[in-house]
Design a protein around this motif. Sequence first.
Motif, PDB file in Angstrom:
ATOM      1  N   VAL A 157     -13.507  19.863 -27.765  1.00 26.51           N
ATOM      2  CA  VAL A 157     -14.017  19.957 -29.142  1.00 26.51           C
ATOM      3  C   VAL A 157     -15.425  20.543 -29.156  1.00 26.51           C
ATOM      4  O   VAL A 157     -15.748  21.436 -29.954  1.00 26.51           O
ATOM      5  CB  VAL A 157     -14.009  18.570 -29.825  1.00 26.51           C
ATOM      6  N   ALA A 158     -16.278  20.048 -28.242  1.00 23.03           N
ATOM      7  CA  ALA A 158     -17.676  20.501 -28.217  1.00 23.03           C
ATOM      8  C   ALA A 158     -17.795  21.981 -27.880  1.00 23.03           C
ATOM      9  O   ALA A 158     -18.637  22.692 -28.432  1.00 23.03           O
ATOM     10  CB  ALA A 158     -18.462  19.660 -27.216  1.00 23.03           C
ATOM     11  N   TRP A 159     -16.970  22.470 -26.957  1.00 21.47           N
ATOM     12  CA  TRP A 159     -17.063  23.851 -26.521  1.00 21.47           C
ATOM     13  C   TRP A 159     -16.006  24.757 -27.150  1.00 21.47           C
ATOM     14  O   TRP A 159     -16.025  25.971 -26.949  1.00 21.47           O
ATOM     15  CB  TRP A 159     -16.961  23.932 -24.996  1.00 21.47           C
ATOM     16  N   GLY A 160     -15.040  24.154 -27.826  1.00 25.11           N
ATOM     17  CA  GLY A 160     -13.990  24.954 -28.450  1.00 25.11           C
ATOM     18  C   GLY A 160     -13.116  25.686 -27.452  1.00 25.11           C
ATOM     19  O   GLY A 160     -12.734  26.835 -27.667  1.00 25.11           O
ATOM     20  N   ILE A 161     -12.784  25.025 -26.350  1.00 21.71           N
ATOM     21  CA  ILE A 161     -11.957  25.661 -25.324  1.00 21.71           C
ATOM     22  C   ILE A 161     -10.540  25.097 -25.371  1.00 21.71           C
ATOM     23  O   ILE A 161     -10.306  23.991 -25.854  1.00 21.71           O
ATOM     24  CB  ILE A 161     -12.546  25.468 -23.915  1.00 21.71           C
ATOM     25  N   GLY A 162      -9.589  25.847 -24.846  1.00 21.88           N
ATOM     26  CA  GLY A 162      -8.203  25.430 -24.840  1.00 21.88           C
ATOM     27  C   GLY A 162      -7.767  24.883 -23.493  1.00 21.88           C
ATOM     28  O   GLY A 162      -8.568  24.734 -22.557  1.00 21.88           O
ATOM     29  N   LYS A 163      -6.468  24.626 -23.398  1.00 20.51           N
ATOM     30  CA  LYS A 163      -5.914  24.026 -22.181  1.00 20.51           C
ATOM     31  C   LYS A 163      -6.033  24.965 -20.983  1.00 20.51           C
ATOM     32  O   LYS A 163      -6.238  24.511 -19.847  1.00 20.51           O
ATOM     33  CB  LYS A 163      -4.459  23.630 -22.413  1.00 20.51           C
ATOM     34  N   ALA A 164      -5.880  26.248 -21.218  1.00 21.82           N
ATOM     35  CA  ALA A 164      -5.958  27.202 -20.099  1.00 21.82           C
ATOM     36  C   ALA A 164      -7.339  27.178 -19.462  1.00 21.82           C
ATOM     37  O   ALA A 164      -7.471  27.174 -18.226  1.00 21.82           O
ATOM     38  CB  ALA A 164      -5.624  28.608 -20.589  1.00 21.82           C
TER      39      ALA A 164
END
Length: 452
Positions: free
Chosen positions: A67-74
């Motif tokens: 959530v903080a960095w806006g990154i996905g599972k990959a």
Amino acid sequence: MTVPELPISAAAQPSPGEGGAQDVRARLDAAPMSRTQIIAIAITFLLSALDGYDVLSVTFAAPALTVAWGIGKAALGIVLAAGLGGMAVGAFALAPLADVVGRKPMILVALALMALGMLLCAFATSLEELALYRVIAGLGIGGCVAIINPIAAEFANARYRALTVSIMAIGYPVGGMVGGLGAALLLARYDWRAVFLAGFVAALLLVPVVILALPESIAYLLTRRREGSLARLNAVLVRCGQPPLAALAEGGAPRRRGYAAVFARDQIGATLWIMSVNLLLVQTIYFFLSWMPQMIADAGFPATRASLASAVANLAGAAGGLLLGWLARRHSLRGLVSGQLVLMGVMTALFGVTPPVFPLMLLISGLCGFFLFGAASGMYAALATTFGDEARAAGTGFVSGTGRVSSAIAPAAAGWLFHAGLGTASVSLIFGAISLLAGALLFWGWKRFRPC
């Protein structure tokens, strides 16, 4: 009742002519465990628990981090893979040095790497930085896991060796469980960085504990002869309630150490055998641990129930590891571990065909965890006696390192099988059969390859 610990001045008089390694080991095997030995085992449990927390720290921090960095599972997968890669390198590279410079110094090096890596993770500002810092922490984790297994075995007497190794091994799931609860509390008040800072503080607190309370391994001191070796050995012997030696027997030092001994002509068969068993074992272990929550979710249950099943599997696993160690006091470790592997395979296959009734799935998950961690504890006990004193850390590191590589392959292989159209029942049956093969291979090679 334990042997009382005596100061040097009050200890038994030095034993002339008893400097042979076999004589010292025989006395330690037959004697009750002293307070120093029990404390050493307790420290390996704490180190194993720290490993469990540090390995899973990314998964604890993942929801807040994404959530903080806006990154996905990959992107998160890159960080997870970086940590596993660091662990494999740590097992391969650091563990053999424990057979050369000593168990205790390398434990301190591993702790320093874990503390540094966790501290840096807490201050990472990009995905690339976090992945790099997880490699650093992974180096320490991988080295530590491979070194504490020999320490637990070498400070135990013959009667409780399997139990003490099991106690060390269950520190890992206990650390994961306690860490998960602690991380939940931290994340309720702070951000994801607090998870890594907690790991840094825990590693830092264990440094003085190791320095002050963990003696050097007697097995190492007996095989690594150098100036002052007799004095160092006698100091540890007295702390363990044993009489000091008047002299070390001549010719006791081995010709090969570390990997040279692991791959020596008379050892390589046993090395490849135990490595193969472990490779098969971790395939089933990491398939189950990685995919069990998702398979429960696919059955129509919410993520909270999947998490509950994971917790039950870990709790049951701790009980399974302890029970195996306790039974090994009077029963053949060969039959116990082979049986655990077979039953783990059966339960894994059964999980795949369990109807979507949550109490039933929870029961099978618990049974899978019980046999899974029991088999893993038994594997640690088998490792401890497959390699000699001069190669125990290197051998454990090699087997653990190859296991880390295999552990990374298993979840991906299962994912590919699911993607190819196989159902839960078929994939679970495949990995259950792998565990059955591991049990058969362990049973077949036990008397052929193990020295005792």
